[in-house]
Each structure stands twice: as structure tokens, then as C-alpha cells.
Design a protein around this motif. Structure first.
Motif, PDB file in Angstrom:
ATOM      1  N   UNK A 205       7.840  20.083  -9.863  1.00 11.71           N
ATOM      2  CA  UNK A 205       7.111  18.821  -9.779  1.00 11.71           C
ATOM      3  C   UNK A 205       6.839  18.485  -8.316  1.00 11.71           C
ATOM      4  N   UNK A 206       5.676  17.928  -8.063  1.00 11.01           N
ATOM      5  CA  UNK A 206       5.338  17.362  -6.756  1.00 11.01           C
ATOM      6  C   UNK A 206       5.244  15.854  -6.939  1.00 11.01           C
ATOM      7  N   UNK A 207       6.144  15.133  -6.291  1.00  9.26           N
ATOM      8  CA  UNK A 207       6.197  13.676  -6.396  1.00  9.26           C
ATOM      9  C   UNK A 207       5.507  13.081  -5.172  1.00  9.26           C
ATOM     10  N   UNK A 208       4.534  12.209  -5.409  1.00 10.74           N
ATOM     11  CA  UNK A 208       3.775  11.567  -4.327  1.00 10.74           C
ATOM     12  C   UNK A 208       4.163  10.103  -4.268  1.00 10.74           C
ATOM     13  N   UNK A 209       4.527   9.637  -3.082  1.00 12.39           N
ATOM     14  CA  UNK A 209       4.954   8.252  -2.916  1.00 12.39           C
ATOM     15  C   UNK A 209       4.321   7.668  -1.656  1.00 12.39           C
ATOM     16  N   UNK A 210       4.445   6.361  -1.519  1.00 15.93           N
ATOM     17  CA  UNK A 210       3.968   5.662  -0.324  1.00 15.93           C
ATOM     18  C   UNK A 210       5.051   4.703   0.127  1.00 15.93           C
ATOM     19  N   UNK A 211       5.109   4.477   1.421  1.00 18.91           N
ATOM     20  CA  UNK A 211       6.104   3.573   1.995  1.00 18.91           C
ATOM     21  C   UNK A 211       5.445   2.691   3.041  1.00 18.91           C
ATOM     22  N   UNK A 212       5.899   1.461   3.097  1.00 24.13           N
ATOM     23  CA  UNK A 212       5.405   0.517   4.103  1.00 24.13           C
ATOM     24  C   UNK A 212       6.354   0.530   5.283  1.00 24.13           C
ATOM     25  N   UNK A 213       5.799   0.663   6.462  1.00 23.30           N
ATOM     26  CA  UNK A 213       6.617   0.708   7.672  1.00 23.30           C
ATOM     27  C   UNK A 213       6.983  -0.702   8.109  1.00 23.30           C
ATOM     28  N   UNK A 214       8.247  -0.889   8.510  1.00 17.70           N
ATOM     29  CA  UNK A 214       8.682  -2.177   9.030  1.00 17.70           C
ATOM     30  C   UNK A 214       9.036  -3.167   7.938  1.00 17.70           C
ATOM     31  N   UNK A 215       8.793  -4.456   8.198  1.00 16.75           N
ATOM     32  CA  UNK A 215       9.206  -5.518   7.278  1.00 16.75           C
ATOM     33  C   UNK A 215       8.190  -5.882   6.203  1.00 16.75           C
ATOM     34  N   UNK A 216       6.889  -5.570   6.328  1.00 15.63           N
ATOM     35  CA  UNK A 216       5.950  -5.928   5.248  1.00 15.63           C
ATOM     36  C   UNK A 216       6.300  -5.230   3.938  1.00 15.63           C
ATOM     37  N   UNK A 217       5.708  -5.693   2.859  1.00 15.88           N
ATOM     38  CA  UNK A 217       5.908  -5.105   1.538  1.00 15.88           C
ATOM     39  C   UNK A 217       4.539  -4.765   0.943  1.00 15.88           C
ATOM     40  N   UNK A 218       4.562  -4.155  -0.227  1.00 17.45           N
ATOM     41  CA  UNK A 218       3.295  -3.845  -0.881  1.00 17.45           C
ATOM     42  C   UNK A 218       2.594  -5.096  -1.396  1.00 17.45           C
ATOM     43  N   UNK A 219       3.312  -6.207  -1.431  1.00 17.73           N
ATOM     44  CA  UNK A 219       2.643  -7.471  -1.699  1.00 17.73           C
ATOM     45  C   UNK A 219       1.686  -7.835  -0.587  1.00 17.73           C
ATOM     46  N   UNK A 220       1.994  -7.411   0.650  1.00 23.73           N
ATOM     47  CA  UNK A 220       1.100  -7.639   1.786  1.00 23.73           C
ATOM     48  C   UNK A 220      -0.047  -6.629   1.800  1.00 23.73           C
ATOM     49  N   UNK A 221       0.225  -5.430   1.325  1.00 22.29           N
ATOM     50  CA  UNK A 221      -0.797  -4.382   1.324  1.00 22.29           C
ATOM     51  C   UNK A 221      -1.817  -4.611   0.226  1.00 22.29           C
ATOM     52  N   UNK A 222      -1.339  -5.026  -0.959  1.00 27.82           N
ATOM     53  CA  UNK A 222      -2.223  -5.146  -2.107  1.00 27.82           C
ATOM     54  C   UNK A 222      -2.249  -3.850  -2.902  1.00 27.82           C
ATOM     55  N   UNK A 223      -3.277  -3.707  -3.721  1.00 29.81           N
ATOM     56  CA  UNK A 223      -3.367  -2.548  -4.601  1.00 29.81           C
ATOM     57  C   UNK A 223      -3.705  -1.284  -3.834  1.00 29.81           C
ATOM     58  N   UNK A 224      -3.248  -0.157  -4.362  1.00 28.43           N
ATOM     59  CA  UNK A 224      -3.645   1.164  -3.866  1.00 28.43           C
ATOM     60  C   UNK A 224      -4.491   1.840  -4.932  1.00 28.43           C
ATOM     61  N   UNK A 225      -5.528   2.513  -4.484  1.00 32.40           N
ATOM     62  CA  UNK A 225      -6.315   3.329  -5.399  1.00 32.40           C
ATOM     63  C   UNK A 225      -5.937   4.781  -5.207  1.00 32.40           C
ATOM     64  N   UNK A 226      -5.683   5.453  -6.304  1.00 32.12           N
ATOM     65  CA  UNK A 226      -5.295   6.858  -6.269  1.00 32.12           C
ATOM     66  C   UNK A 226      -6.343   7.673  -7.010  1.00 32.12           C
ATOM     67  N   UNK A 227      -6.818   8.743  -6.379  1.00 27.25           N
ATOM     68  CA  UNK A 227      -7.750   9.654  -7.032  1.00 27.25           C
ATOM     69  C   UNK A 227      -7.195  11.071  -6.995  1.00 27.25           C
ATOM     70  N   UNK A 228      -7.525  11.846  -8.008  1.00 26.46           N
ATOM     71  CA  UNK A 228      -7.129  13.249  -8.088  1.00 26.46           C
ATOM     72  C   UNK A 228      -8.366  14.076  -8.359  1.00 26.46           C
ATOM     73  N   UNK A 229      -8.594  15.078  -7.521  1.00 32.18           N
ATOM     74  CA  UNK A 229      -9.770  15.909  -7.698  1.00 32.18           C
ATOM     75  C   UNK A 229      -9.557  17.302  -7.150  1.00 32.18           C
ATOM     76  N   UNK A 230     -10.377  18.221  -7.606  1.00 32.35           N
ATOM     77  CA  UNK A 230     -10.294  19.610  -7.177  1.00 32.35           C
ATOM     78  C   UNK A 230     -11.144  19.790  -5.929  1.00 32.35           C
ATOM     79  N   UNK A 231     -10.491  19.905  -4.774  1.00 31.95           N
ATOM     80  CA  UNK A 231     -11.211  20.038  -3.514  1.00 31.95           C
ATOM     81  C   UNK A 231     -11.583  18.687  -2.929  1.00 31.95           C
ATOM     82  N   UNK A 232     -12.138  18.734  -1.731  1.00 32.29           N
ATOM     83  CA  UNK A 232     -12.458  17.504  -1.008  1.00 32.29           C
ATOM     84  C   UNK A 232     -13.873  17.007  -1.258  1.00 32.29           C
ATOM     85  N   UNK A 233     -14.758  17.866  -1.772  1.00 32.94           N
ATOM     86  CA  UNK A 233     -16.157  17.475  -1.933  1.00 32.94           C
ATOM     87  C   UNK A 233     -16.550  17.190  -3.377  1.00 32.94           C
TER      88      UNK A 233
END
Length: 289
Positions: A205-233
Motif C-alpha cells: 500500500x502507498x499511503x498519501x497524507x498531508x500535514x500542516x506546518x506549525x500551529x495552524x490546522x486544516x480548519x485554516x487551510x480549508x478543503x483539499x482537492x485530490x485527483x488521481x490520473x495516469x500521467x501528468x497530461x
């Protein structure tokens, strides 16, 4: 074959200038809706409602946005002049209760968009593309006070890394064999490039995660959009809008995992209040104190 109730969004090409028929229970099929304003919980609820109605929830004002919903103070958003110039329809919050939509723009008709996955949604990856490089891209609304880092864990069947080098982050962006790489695409977008066919057999399994640096939280960041596709184009195969609550500092975004001879992609969206160090230890990474 999709699990978790996710369904492919398809808009049939029409030879008329009238609206394209859509299922009555999914009136936003084929549409990409941007929610502006509101508190984080109300905006998250708005995006969830968009997906429930068959649409795709946009995080930024991208070229594919077809509609805009304005929550509290949304009309004061700095993107509104651009939205007005593009003549994108805007609606109040209660529009999401029973949306009446204008006909889709001509450039949308006949276009097959990515599969919109809810939190926990799963799809099988096409067998014929497993030797290619898959790109998992996370993007978010740009914030000057928050820094978000994408990370990845290459884990075995016990969900543990075999060595610390199987933990990828900004300071170590590539796996030892080069099968997985982190790509920094800018201050509000990062990509994990994975060559599934080159992964060691011990990696389940490859687990993908995100972390906020410092004291902010994801409440400050808001939503994240995640896309999955074959290749960059190529157009993405799947996408998901992931909303954490107000206090999370780390967020599990997605998993690529083996199921028999196949690989699957799962949109996760599970947040934790603890920092990246605690998350990494849970996957067996030796973090120095």
C-alpha cells in the motif's frame, strides 16, 4: 468497478441547444461547483451537498467551474470580479436545497469528467495502465499563513514501512528505487508520482497524507482537492474534495493498495489532531526526538 456508492459522471452530447437531461436525483451531474464564503463547517457541508447531487466540488476557480454558490460573505471574495467577467452563474446558499440549473455550457456537453469519489470511495485502476506513472495531486486554496506538506508511506501488509527511506517528505522526496517521487508544483499544489509496476512486491500500500506546518490546522487551510490520473497530461480518472474539521493537523488523503492482482485507489479524508511525527511513528518510521 467503483465501491462506496461512487458513480461515473457522464454528460451525453446533445444536438439541440436545450438543457442536457440529467437524473432527477442528481441535478448537478456534469457540473463543477465552487462554494465561496461561510465558516469551514458550512462550506464543507455545501461541498458535500454538491457531491450528493451528482456534481464535483471545486476548491479553486479553475477553468472547469460551471456554477458558484455564495455562503455568508461569499460575495466579498476576491475572485468575484473574475467570476462576473466569465459570466459564471452564482446562487445563494439555499439553492443547494433544490437546485434549478441553467443549461450546461457548450464546452461541457459531451465531455466525460473524472469520477467523483466521496470520502471512502474506491475504484479499481485500469490494468493496462499499471506500468505507467500515476499522479496523485492535492491542491488547496492558497493561504499565506499556512504551509501544507504532502507525504507518503510505502507500507507492507502490516501497514509498516520496511525502512525509514520508505517515508517520503520534502526532505526525502524519492523512494530508494525511484518508483515513488514527490513533486512540488507550487504553494497550493503538490503531487505524488507513483510507478506501480516498479514498486517492490513487499509494498502492499502507498499511503498519501498531508500535514500542516506549525500551529495552524486544516480548519485554516480549508478543503483539499485530490485527483488521481495516469500521467501528468491526461485528464484525471478520479477526484475527491476532502474536508477536515477545524482542529486536525494531519490528514490521510488517499491509499493506493493491492487487492489480489489489481491495484485500487481509495479517497480517505481522515484527519488527526496530532502532528506528522506521531502519524509517522504509527507506520513504523523512527522519528528522532
Amino acid at each position: 468497478m467503483a465501491e462506496g456508492g461512487a458513480r461515473t459522471l457522464r454528460t451525453a452530447a446533445s444536438k439541440t441547444t436545450g438543457p442536457v437531461p440529467v437524473p432527477a436525483d442528481r441535478p448537478l451531474s456534469g457540473r463543477r461547483v465552487l462554494v465561496l464564503g461561510g465558516t469551514h463547517p458550512t462550506a464543507a457541508a455545501g461541498r458535500a451537498r454538491v457531491v450528493e447531487l451528482g456534481g464535483a466540488a471545486a476548491i479553486n476557480l479553475s477553468a472547469g467551474v460551471t456554477d458558484v454558490v455564495l455562503l455568508a460573505e461569499g460575495a466579498a471574495d476576491r475572485r468575484m470580479p473574475r467570476i462576473a467577467a466569465l459570466e459564471i452563474p452564482t446562487y445563494p446558499a439555499d439553492w443547494l436545497d433544490a437546485p434549478a440549473v441553467a443549461p450546461l455550457p457548450r464546452w461541457v456537453i459531451g465531455r466525460r469528467g473524472p469520477l467523483v469519489l466521496p470520502r471512502g470511495g474506491v475504484i479499481d485502476l485500469p490494468d493496462q495502465q499499471l506500468s505507467a506513472v500515476w499522479h496523485l495531486t492535492a491542491s488547496w486554496a492558497q493561504r499565506t499563513t499556512c504551509e501544507v506538506d504532502l507525504v507518503a508511506f510505502l507500507v507492507d501488509e502490516d501497514e509498516q514501512v520496511s525502512c525509514d527511506e520508505d517515508f517520503l517528505f520534502y526532505g526525502a522526496p524519492e523512494s530508494p528505487d525511484g518508483s515513488v517521487r514527490l513533486l512540488a508544483d507550487g504553494p497550493a499544489e503538490q503531487t505524488l508520482a507513483v510507478r506501480l509496476g516498479a514498486l517492490p512486491s513487499a509494498v502492499r500500500k502507498v499511503v498519501v497524507a498531508a500535514a500542516v506546518d506549525g500551529t495552524p490546522t486544516f480548519g485554516d487551510v480549508g478543503a483539499l482537492q485530490l485527483t488521481a490520473g495516469c500521467g501528468s497530461s491526461a485528464p484525471p480518472l478520479a477526484q475527491s474534495a476532502l474536508d477536515a474539521a477545524t482542529t486536525e493537523r494531519t490528514l490521510l488523503l488517499a491509499e493506493l493498495y493491492r487487492r489480489g492482482p489489481r491495484w485500487r485507489f481509495r479517497a480517505v479524508g481522515q484527519g488527526y489532531d496530532h502532528g506528522l511525527d506521531v502519524l509517522a511513528r504509527g507506520y513504523g518510521v523512527d522519528i528522532e526526538e
